[in-house]
Write an enzyme that holds these catalytic residues in place. Structure first.
Site, PDB file in Angstrom:
ATOM      1  N   ASP A 179       0.827  -1.208   0.000  1.00  0.00           N
ATOM      2  CA  ASP A 179       0.000   0.000   0.000  1.00  0.00           C
ATOM      3  C   ASP A 179       0.861   1.257   0.000  1.00  0.00           C
ATOM      4  OD1 ASP A 179      -1.452  -2.234   0.879  1.00  0.00           O
ATOM      5  OD2 ASP A 179      -2.910  -0.999   1.934  1.00  0.00           O
ATOM      6  N   HIS A 181      -1.071   4.486  -0.604  1.00  0.00           N
ATOM      7  CA  HIS A 181      -2.107   5.380  -0.077  1.00  0.00           C
ATOM      8  C   HIS A 181      -1.780   6.859  -0.259  1.00  0.00           C
ATOM      9  CE1 HIS A 181      -5.104   2.716   1.492  1.00  0.00           C
ATOM     10  NE2 HIS A 181      -4.194   1.996   2.155  1.00  0.00           N
ATOM     11  N   ASP A 208      -4.014  -0.496  -3.502  1.00  0.00           N
ATOM     12  CA  ASP A 208      -4.189   0.638  -2.591  1.00  0.00           C
ATOM     13  C   ASP A 208      -3.183   1.740  -2.885  1.00  0.00           C
ATOM     14  OD1 ASP A 208      -6.284  -0.685  -1.459  1.00  0.00           O
ATOM     15  OD2 ASP A 208      -5.525  -0.636   0.590  1.00  0.00           O
ATOM     16  N   ASP A 211      -6.145   7.188  -1.875  1.00  0.00           N
ATOM     17  CA  ASP A 211      -6.872   7.494  -0.640  1.00  0.00           C
ATOM     18  C   ASP A 211      -5.923   7.812   0.513  1.00  0.00           C
ATOM     19  OD1 ASP A 211      -9.534   7.483  -1.421  1.00  0.00           O
ATOM     20  OD2 ASP A 211      -9.736   5.313  -1.207  1.00  0.00           O
ATOM     21  N   ARG A 212      -6.433   8.608   1.433  1.00  0.00           N
ATOM     22  CA  ARG A 212      -5.765   8.999   2.681  1.00  0.00           C
ATOM     23  C   ARG A 212      -4.653  10.028   2.446  1.00  0.00           C
ATOM     24  NH1 ARG A 212      -8.007   5.787   6.492  1.00  0.00           N
ATOM     25  NH2 ARG A 212      -8.641   3.690   5.907  1.00  0.00           N
ATOM     26  N   ASN A 240      -8.449  -2.892  -2.493  1.00  0.00           N
ATOM     27  CA  ASN A 240      -9.834  -2.575  -2.140  1.00  0.00           C
ATOM     28  C   ASN A 240     -10.121  -1.074  -2.224  1.00  0.00           C
ATOM     29  OD1 ASN A 240      -8.098  -2.507   0.314  1.00  0.00           O
ATOM     30  ND2 ASN A 240      -9.968  -1.810   1.316  1.00  0.00           N
ATOM     31  N   HIS A 241      -9.076  -0.238  -2.251  1.00  0.00           N
ATOM     32  CA  HIS A 241      -9.289   1.208  -2.379  1.00  0.00           C
ATOM     33  C   HIS A 241      -9.328   1.669  -3.834  1.00  0.00           C
ATOM     34  CE1 HIS A 241      -9.229   3.038   1.698  1.00  0.00           C
ATOM     35  NE2 HIS A 241      -8.806   1.824   2.001  1.00  0.00           N
ATOM     36  N   HIS A 292      -3.853  -8.574  -3.148  1.00  0.00           N
ATOM     37  CA  HIS A 292      -3.872  -7.444  -2.224  1.00  0.00           C
ATOM     38  C   HIS A 292      -4.274  -7.851  -0.809  1.00  0.00           C
ATOM     39  CE1 HIS A 292      -4.215  -3.427  -0.662  1.00  0.00           C
ATOM     40  NE2 HIS A 292      -5.441  -3.705  -0.230  1.00  0.00           N
ATOM     41  N   ARG A 331     -14.462  -7.518  11.302  1.00  0.00           N
ATOM     42  CA  ARG A 331     -13.830  -6.244  11.661  1.00  0.00           C
ATOM     43  C   ARG A 331     -13.863  -5.265  10.496  1.00  0.00           C
ATOM     44  NH1 ARG A 331      -8.169  -6.451  14.489  1.00  0.00           N
ATOM     45  NH2 ARG A 331      -8.859  -4.352  15.060  1.00  0.00           N
ATOM     46  N   HIS A 359      -2.515  -4.701   2.324  1.00  0.00           N
ATOM     47  CA  HIS A 359      -3.843  -4.466   2.913  1.00  0.00           C
ATOM     48  C   HIS A 359      -3.842  -4.112   4.393  1.00  0.00           C
ATOM     49  CE1 HIS A 359      -8.134  -4.622   2.972  1.00  0.00           C
ATOM     50  NE2 HIS A 359      -8.256  -5.760   3.608  1.00  0.00           N
ATOM     51  N   ASP A 535     -23.924  16.893  -5.763  1.00  0.00           N
ATOM     52  CA  ASP A 535     -23.376  18.187  -6.178  1.00  0.00           C
ATOM     53  C   ASP A 535     -22.774  18.081  -7.582  1.00  0.00           C
ATOM     54  OD1 ASP A 535     -22.414  20.743  -6.260  1.00  0.00           O
ATOM     55  OD2 ASP A 535     -20.691  20.348  -4.978  1.00  0.00           O
ATOM     56  N   ASP A 537     -22.309  20.156 -10.068  1.00  0.00           N
ATOM     57  CA  ASP A 537     -21.376  21.162 -10.572  1.00  0.00           C
ATOM     58  C   ASP A 537     -20.133  21.290  -9.691  1.00  0.00           C
ATOM     59  OD1 ASP A 537     -22.410  22.346  -8.333  1.00  0.00           O
ATOM     60  OD2 ASP A 537     -23.065  24.193  -9.336  1.00  0.00           O
ATOM     61  N   SER A 539     -19.579  22.703  -7.001  1.00  0.00           N
ATOM     62  CA  SER A 539     -19.347  24.063  -6.538  1.00  0.00           C
ATOM     63  C   SER A 539     -18.913  24.087  -5.083  1.00  0.00           C
ATOM     64  CB  SER A 539     -20.625  24.897  -6.705  1.00  0.00           C
ATOM     65  OG  SER A 539     -21.653  24.393  -5.866  1.00  0.00           O
ATOM     66  N   GLU A 546     -31.090  22.306  -0.374  1.00  0.00           N
ATOM     67  CA  GLU A 546     -30.278  21.162  -0.796  1.00  0.00           C
ATOM     68  C   GLU A 546     -29.774  20.371   0.411  1.00  0.00           C
ATOM     69  OE1 GLU A 546     -28.295  22.602  -4.985  1.00  0.00           O
ATOM     70  OE2 GLU A 546     -27.526  23.438  -3.106  1.00  0.00           O
ATOM     71  N   ASP A 575     -23.998  29.789   8.740  1.00  0.00           N
ATOM     72  CA  ASP A 575     -23.940  30.636   7.535  1.00  0.00           C
ATOM     73  C   ASP A 575     -23.404  32.000   7.946  1.00  0.00           C
ATOM     74  OD1 ASP A 575     -24.237  31.794   5.075  1.00  0.00           O
ATOM     75  OD2 ASP A 575     -26.406  32.094   5.277  1.00  0.00           O
ATOM     76  N   ASN A 577     -21.666  34.443   6.470  1.00  0.00           N
ATOM     77  CA  ASN A 577     -21.851  35.648   5.646  1.00  0.00           C
ATOM     78  C   ASN A 577     -23.308  35.865   5.245  1.00  0.00           C
ATOM     79  OD1 ASN A 577     -22.208  33.592   3.818  1.00  0.00           O
ATOM     80  ND2 ASN A 577     -20.477  34.161   2.506  1.00  0.00           N
ATOM     81  N   ASP A 579     -25.430  34.453   3.222  1.00  0.00           N
ATOM     82  CA  ASP A 579     -25.799  34.474   1.802  1.00  0.00           C
ATOM     83  C   ASP A 579     -26.696  33.293   1.451  1.00  0.00           C
ATOM     84  OD1 ASP A 579     -24.036  32.387   2.022  1.00  0.00           O
ATOM     85  OD2 ASP A 579     -22.800  32.968   0.303  1.00  0.00           O
ATOM     86  N   GLU A 586     -16.554  22.581   4.719  1.00  0.00           N
ATOM     87  CA  GLU A 586     -16.170  23.329   5.907  1.00  0.00           C
ATOM     88  C   GLU A 586     -17.206  23.158   7.021  1.00  0.00           C
ATOM     89  OE1 GLU A 586     -12.497  24.798   4.545  1.00  0.00           O
ATOM     90  OE2 GLU A 586     -13.429  24.523   6.489  1.00  0.00           O
TER      91      GLU A 586
END
Length: 635
Positions: A179, A181, A208, A211-212, A240-241, A292, A331, A359, A535, A537, A539, A546, A575, A577, A579, A586
């Site tokens: 891996d 990663h 793998d 990711d990460r 698997n990733h 793997h 697990r 793995h 999502d 677009d 953005s 939404e 929110d 600001n 808008d 975030e």
């Protein structure tokens, strides 16, 4: 005579003092040695349980992902539009339509202002070196060349069988990597120490790749480039990733979308198809099987070679275990746990010498199990935290005797002593565990209360440990960890609510429905996945409507109740600001669990949510393009 007697007396007195000093020195040395050994032992215990915490939480997350996989697949199929190429939507169920994307790169012009590598096909070693130098300097390959590279890679992979058969002659060794990663510096260090792939230096990369880490895309581009240049000497097994739904959760999808913006979804769509064509295994000299994850008691290599590549599970997710037998891998939520008897039967059936797999995180970068017949190789150093582990790779000569090479890429490890490194890892692991505990506060409180018949707020250590395991199912040494997680009274009872005293939600949510807050903490990554699917677009902004829609879909699937008014109040509270739009990523970041002392000031948090991001440090020049910035290594 008196002089002589006096002199002898003085000598005797001096000898006695010297002897006493020597005895004290020996005792002091013994005490220091005992203290040193005791301290080292305590640090080793701390290191071990810290790594166990990281791994247990990782496996729990994978189990959650596996349980929700069908739901996310449903979401993808419902919201993707595979017929509209201009819309650049993605669907895992339409790989047969990937042909319509194969000429997309022709529509994308490369501007004169682009300063990165300009690839020409068929690729040459000069192109590969240009990529290495560019990525070393933090440059991106233009989307035109990325798409063209993926198309060529897909063409080559489609011609390969499910199981690659590789022969190693006496003139060369073969290198097996585990891996990576997204840790680009690990790949640079491997190339620096071991040499670039070539006809005389064949490689097997055992899945793998992504990711990460932060540079999964760069790793894929480098590996695919060398595959195109040396198709008979570079072998890529699927991990698997290498899966679109997994990528949604563990970072690769976001990495691609952030780096390539408008072309991100087209790139992800083609990558999804490329992943489905990656071979599943490699066999070296008809004696060494490389997959793997592992095997199961039903693994049939002949059948595997004929199977549709995207319909496999065991070899991508399975793990070895010490006990005989083969049981479901609870697990991880996929594959199985196979014992030494399962390994012995498979090796005997196909006249194999050993099984090499990846793995699993390994502190030293590799591990031998099942009497040395199963080798785990893990090539991502510092996987959980700076200094948490070494990476390693294997060199196999024609006698198929494995030679392990360990290394560790690091900026800080060399500047810290052993105690500092261990404590850094421990703090990070405990913080991760506390976040997990806080996110399950209501359920844990109910579990604690079952042992607290008199409503004292206190239970025994054994009852506390049992309650923790019953809710979190992490298989951790809870009695050892109790000291770090909860207060204990002089009578030996645990104040169980103290588990939550120093933790809180990063975002102020006093007026929001408590059940909704806790649910968001627990499922914040899953909500992000749903939103990324919806999502179109990319953005990164969603309206209150939404977000309400996203929440309804997820809550209906899990049977969670939350009032629209509470969801709206939550959205309005962050929110900043005003808008009427939310930066969803975030928002999720603001909604994680933090230690009260680590909570950022309100004005700093507001700046962060407004989009004030620092740029990542650029790489520095070095003697070779693939040499990492900082490294220590053992060979």
């Amino acid at each position: 005579m008196e002089y002589i007697v006096t002199d002898m007396g003085c000598n005797a007195s001096i000898d006695d003092r010297e002897e006493n000093k020597s005895e004290k020195a020996i005792k002091a040395a013994v005490l220091i040695q005992k203290w040193f050994r005791s301290t080292r032992a305590r640090l080793e215990i701390s290191r071990r349980y810290s790594l166990t915490i990281f791994q247990s939480i990782e496996y729990a997350d994978e189990q959650d992902q596996a349980q929700l996989a069908s739901f996310f697949t449903f979401m993808l199929e419902r919201y993707a539009n595979p017929d509209a190429v201009a819309d650049t939507s993605i669907s895992p169920s339409v790989s047969h339509e990937a042909d319509s994307y194969l000429t997309e790169y022709e529509k994308i012009e490369v501007p004169d202002s682009y300063c990165g590598p300009r690839l020409s096909f068929p690729l040459t070693l000069a192109d590969a070196n240009a990529l290495l130098h560019a990525f070393k300097d933090g440059q991106l390959l233009h989307a035109h060349y990325v798409l063209q590279l993926l198309c060529e890679t897909r063409r080559v992979l489609k011609e390969k069988p499910n199981i690659n058969l590789v022969t190693v002659s006496y003139s060369k060794e073969i290198t097996v990597c585990g891996d990576l990663h997204g840790n680009l510096d690990d790949l640079f260090l491997i190339f620096y120490k071991n040499g670039l792939p070539s006809e005389k230096k064949p490689y097997v990369f055992n899945g793998d790749f992504v990711d990460r880490g932060q540079n999964s895309m760069e790793i894929l581009i480098i590996l695919f480039a060398f595959l195109l240049i040396y198709p008979n000497d570079v072998h890529l097994n699927r991990g698997n990733h290498e899966d679109y739904v997994i990528n949604l959760r563990y970072g690769f999808s976001n990495e691609v979308l952030n780096k390539y913006k408008v072309y991100g979804k087209v790139i992800l769509y083609l990558l999804q198809d490329v992943f489905s064509w990656l071979p599943l295994a490699t066999i070296i000299n008809k004696k060494v099987l490389i997959v793997h994850g592992g095997i199961s008691d039903t693994t049939d290599l002949d059948f595997l070679n004929l199977l549709d590549r995207n319909k496999v599970l065991d070899i991508l997710w399975s793990d070895p275990r010490k006990q005989n037998g083969c049981v479901p891998n609870k697990r991880r939520g996929g594959g199985c746990c196979f014992g030494p008897d399962t390994t012995a039967r498979l090796l005997e059936r196909y006249n194999l010498k050993m099984l090499i797999r990846s793995h699993e995180f390994k502190r030293e970068g590799y591990e031998l199990t099942h009497g040395g017949k199963v080798i785990t190789i893990f090539s991502a150093s510092n996987y959980y935290e700076e200094g948490s582990n070494r990476g390693a790779y294997i060199r196999l000569n024609p006698d198929l005797i494995p030679h392990f090479v360990q290394y560790q890429v690091s900026e800080c490890t060399n500047k810290q002593n052993h105690w500092e490194r261990t404590k850094t890892i421990e703090r990070s692991a405990l913080q991760t565990l506390r976040e997990k505990i806080f996110a399950h506060r209501s359920t844990l409180t109910e579990a604690f209360a079952k042992y607290d018949c008199n409503n004292t707020g206190k239970i025994s250590v054994s009852d506390w440990a049992a309650a923790m395991e019953s809710v979190l199912c992490l298989e951790l040494p809870w009695r050892t960890l109790q000291f770090h997680l909860a207060k204990i009274d002089p009578d030996g009872k645990v104040d169980y609510m103290s588990c939550f005293h120093n933790m809180e939600i990063a975002q102020s949510t006093e007026e929001v429905q408590p059940a909704l807050v806790e649910t968001l903490c627990k499922y914040r990554k899953d909500l992000e996945i749903i939103f990324n699917i919806m999502d179109e677009d990319q953005s990164g902004l969603i309206s209150f409507d939404e977000f309400r829609k996203t929440w309804r879909i997820f809550s209906s699937h899990l049977g969670i109740d939350a009032y629209d008014a509470s969801v709206d109040k939550l959205a309005q509270s962050i929110d900043y600001n005003k808008d009427d739009y939310i930066d969803f990523s975030e928002f999720l970041e603001a909604f994680h669990v933090v230690h009260k002392r680590d909570k950022k000031p309100t004005n700093e948090k507001a700046e962060l949510l407004a989009g004030c991001h620092g740029s990542s440090p650029s790489c520095h020049e070095s003697q070779a393009a693939w040499e990492p910035n900082f490294h220590t290594e053992n060979q």
